[in-house]
Design a protein around this motif. Structure first.
Motif, mmCIF file in Angstrom:
data_model
loop_
_atom_site.group_PDB
_atom_site.id
_atom_site.type_symbol
_atom_site.label_atom_id
_atom_site.label_comp_id
_atom_site.label_asym_id
_atom_site.label_seq_id
_atom_site.Cartn_x
_atom_site.Cartn_y
_atom_site.Cartn_z
ATOM 1 N N ARG A 93 -3.547 5.642 -22.129
ATOM 2 C CA ARG A 93 -2.086 5.745 -22.311
ATOM 3 C C ARG A 93 -1.416 4.583 -21.581
ATOM 4 O O ARG A 93 -2.052 3.876 -20.813
ATOM 5 C CB ARG A 93 -1.572 7.068 -21.765
ATOM 6 N N ARG A 94 -0.126 4.435 -21.803
ATOM 7 C CA ARG A 94 0.640 3.403 -21.106
ATOM 8 C C ARG A 94 0.969 3.899 -19.701
ATOM 9 O O ARG A 94 1.693 4.873 -19.532
ATOM 10 C CB ARG A 94 1.931 3.099 -21.866
ATOM 11 N N GLN A 95 0.398 3.214 -18.733
ATOM 12 C CA GLN A 95 0.684 3.465 -17.325
ATOM 13 C C GLN A 95 0.127 2.296 -16.524
ATOM 14 O O GLN A 95 -0.525 1.428 -17.083
ATOM 15 C CB GLN A 95 0.090 4.782 -16.845
ATOM 16 N N TRP A 96 0.402 2.258 -15.249
ATOM 17 C CA TRP A 96 -0.254 1.246 -14.427
ATOM 18 C C TRP A 96 -0.779 1.886 -13.168
ATOM 19 O O TRP A 96 -0.350 2.947 -12.753
ATOM 20 C CB TRP A 96 0.616 0.021 -14.170
ATOM 21 N N TRP A 97 -1.777 1.220 -12.608
ATOM 22 C CA TRP A 97 -2.496 1.714 -11.455
ATOM 23 C C TRP A 97 -2.366 0.720 -10.320
ATOM 24 O O TRP A 97 -2.305 -0.490 -10.541
ATOM 25 C CB TRP A 97 -3.982 1.856 -11.783
ATOM 26 N N THR A 98 -2.400 1.233 -9.107
ATOM 27 C CA THR A 98 -2.408 0.378 -7.929
ATOM 28 C C THR A 98 -3.608 0.740 -7.065
ATOM 29 O O THR A 98 -3.806 1.908 -6.725
ATOM 30 C CB THR A 98 -1.111 0.557 -7.112
ATOM 31 N N LEU A 99 -4.412 -0.255 -6.742
ATOM 32 C CA LEU A 99 -5.510 -0.129 -5.790
ATOM 33 C C LEU A 99 -5.064 -0.855 -4.531
ATOM 34 O O LEU A 99 -4.422 -1.906 -4.605
ATOM 35 C CB LEU A 99 -6.777 -0.799 -6.305
ATOM 36 N N TYR A 100 -5.425 -0.320 -3.394
ATOM 37 C CA TYR A 100 -5.015 -0.879 -2.112
ATOM 38 C C TYR A 100 -6.238 -1.381 -1.359
ATOM 39 O O TYR A 100 -7.252 -0.684 -1.276
ATOM 40 C CB TYR A 100 -4.285 0.195 -1.288
ATOM 41 N N LEU A 101 -6.138 -2.594 -0.807
ATOM 42 C CA LEU A 101 -7.239 -3.219 -0.074
ATOM 43 C C LEU A 101 -6.814 -3.479 1.367
ATOM 44 O O LEU A 101 -5.653 -3.807 1.629
ATOM 45 C CB LEU A 101 -7.633 -4.552 -0.718
ATOM 46 N N ASP A 102 -7.771 -3.367 2.293
ATOM 47 C CA ASP A 102 -7.473 -3.659 3.693
ATOM 48 C C ASP A 102 -7.679 -5.147 3.971
ATOM 49 O O ASP A 102 -7.941 -5.939 3.047
ATOM 50 C CB ASP A 102 -8.285 -2.758 4.624
ATOM 51 N N ASP A 103 -7.594 -5.534 5.231
ATOM 52 C CA ASP A 103 -7.746 -6.947 5.619
ATOM 53 C C ASP A 103 -9.117 -7.516 5.293
ATOM 54 O O ASP A 103 -9.276 -8.722 5.159
ATOM 55 C CB ASP A 103 -7.491 -7.117 7.119
ATOM 56 N N ASP A 104 -10.116 -6.647 5.181
ATOM 57 C CA ASP A 104 -11.479 -7.080 4.863
ATOM 58 C C ASP A 104 -11.805 -6.938 3.378
ATOM 59 O O ASP A 104 -12.973 -6.980 2.991
ATOM 60 C CB ASP A 104 -12.487 -6.273 5.695
ATOM 61 N N ASP A 105 -10.789 -6.726 2.551
ATOM 62 C CA ASP A 105 -10.939 -6.557 1.103
ATOM 63 C C ASP A 105 -11.711 -5.303 0.715
ATOM 64 O O ASP A 105 -12.311 -5.235 -0.356
ATOM 65 C CB ASP A 105 -11.586 -7.782 0.446
ATOM 66 N N VAL A 106 -11.692 -4.308 1.588
ATOM 67 C CA VAL A 106 -12.302 -3.019 1.284
ATOM 68 C C VAL A 106 -11.222 -2.133 0.666
ATOM 69 O O VAL A 106 -10.096 -2.054 1.178
ATOM 70 C CB VAL A 106 -12.884 -2.352 2.547
ATOM 71 N N GLN A 107 -11.581 -1.489 -0.430
ATOM 72 C CA GLN A 107 -10.635 -0.604 -1.105
ATOM 73 C C GLN A 107 -10.367 0.623 -0.248
ATOM 74 O O GLN A 107 -11.281 1.288 0.221
ATOM 75 C CB GLN A 107 -11.180 -0.176 -2.464
ATOM 76 N N LEU A 108 -9.093 0.917 -0.043
ATOM 77 C CA LEU A 108 -8.701 2.125 0.673
ATOM 78 C C LEU A 108 -8.840 3.324 -0.267
ATOM 79 O O LEU A 108 -8.782 3.165 -1.485
ATOM 80 C CB LEU A 108 -7.271 1.983 1.192
ATOM 81 N N PRO A 109 -8.996 4.520 0.269
ATOM 82 C CA PRO A 109 -9.217 5.702 -0.586
ATOM 83 C C PRO A 109 -7.927 6.215 -1.226
ATOM 84 O O PRO A 109 -7.549 7.375 -1.076
ATOM 85 C CB PRO A 109 -9.816 6.719 0.386
ATOM 86 N N LEU A 110 -7.259 5.324 -1.926
ATOM 87 C CA LEU A 110 -6.027 5.666 -2.618
ATOM 88 C C LEU A 110 -5.978 4.858 -3.904
ATOM 89 O O LEU A 110 -6.015 3.625 -3.873
ATOM 90 C CB LEU A 110 -4.812 5.336 -1.737
ATOM 91 N N LEU A 111 -5.933 5.532 -5.017
ATOM 92 C CA LEU A 111 -5.826 4.916 -6.336
ATOM 93 C C LEU A 111 -4.649 5.612 -7.007
ATOM 94 O O LEU A 111 -4.717 6.808 -7.282
ATOM 95 C CB LEU A 111 -7.114 5.118 -7.130
ATOM 96 N N MET A 112 -3.568 4.892 -7.216
ATOM 97 C CA MET A 112 -2.331 5.524 -7.630
ATOM 98 C C MET A 112 -1.918 5.117 -9.046
ATOM 99 O O MET A 112 -1.693 3.942 -9.313
ATOM 100 C CB MET A 112 -1.220 5.142 -6.652
#
Length: 145
Positions: A33-52
């Motif tokens: 469907r039409r939507q967008w997602w945001t992934l969040y990365l820390d200073d070390d480029d590790v993905q934080l446990p949040l996918l919005m």
């Protein structure tokens, strides 16, 4: 395609463009469907446990949104709050929409407007990708620079 659990994702930095694309493909696979997602990365480029995900965003990024200005400015403002709250250093945007891999004028308009609004708010955008009917595609750099 193998699955990736949150513990494993927290140990595997996303340092290259190829790794960004692979991570998005693992997590989201293809458009529904039409939507967008945001992934969040820390200073070390590790993905934080949040996918919005965000569905129902306006058709145009320049639509007025009250005191915040445009829709893109409002979203960037909210993203800056989230980035600060979760301790993220950068974000990855994934624009999901059924259809072909090629970016559309509307895709590029949103990508440019949100990138600019994020720059203004001090939110570092690591990448923007399109999640289409067949998989994932990078925006070309000039699509939103």
């Amino acid at each position: 395609m193998t699955r990736l659990d949150a513990d494993e994702a927290a140990r595997l930095p996303i340092t290259t463009d190829r790794e960004v694309e692979e991570r998005v493909a693992l997590l989201l696979q293809h458009a529904i469907r039409r939507q967008w997602w945001t992934l969040y990365l820390d200073d070390d480029d590790v993905q934080l446990p949040l996918l919005m995900p965000m569905a129902g965003y306006p058709e145009r990024p320049d639509e007025p949104s009250g005191d915040e200005g445009t829709a893109a400015q409002l979203i960037a403002h909210r993203l800056s709050d989230i980035v600060r709250e979760v301790g993220a250093a950068k974000v990855v945007f994934v624009w999901e929409r059924p259809g072909r891999a090629d970016s559309t004028p509307a895709d590029r308009e949103w990508a440019r407007a949100l990138a600019e609004a994020c720059r203004t708010r001090g939110v570092s955008v690591r990448a923007q990708l399109i999640l289409h009917s067949s998989g994932v595609r990078w925006f070309a750099a000039d699509d939103y620079a």
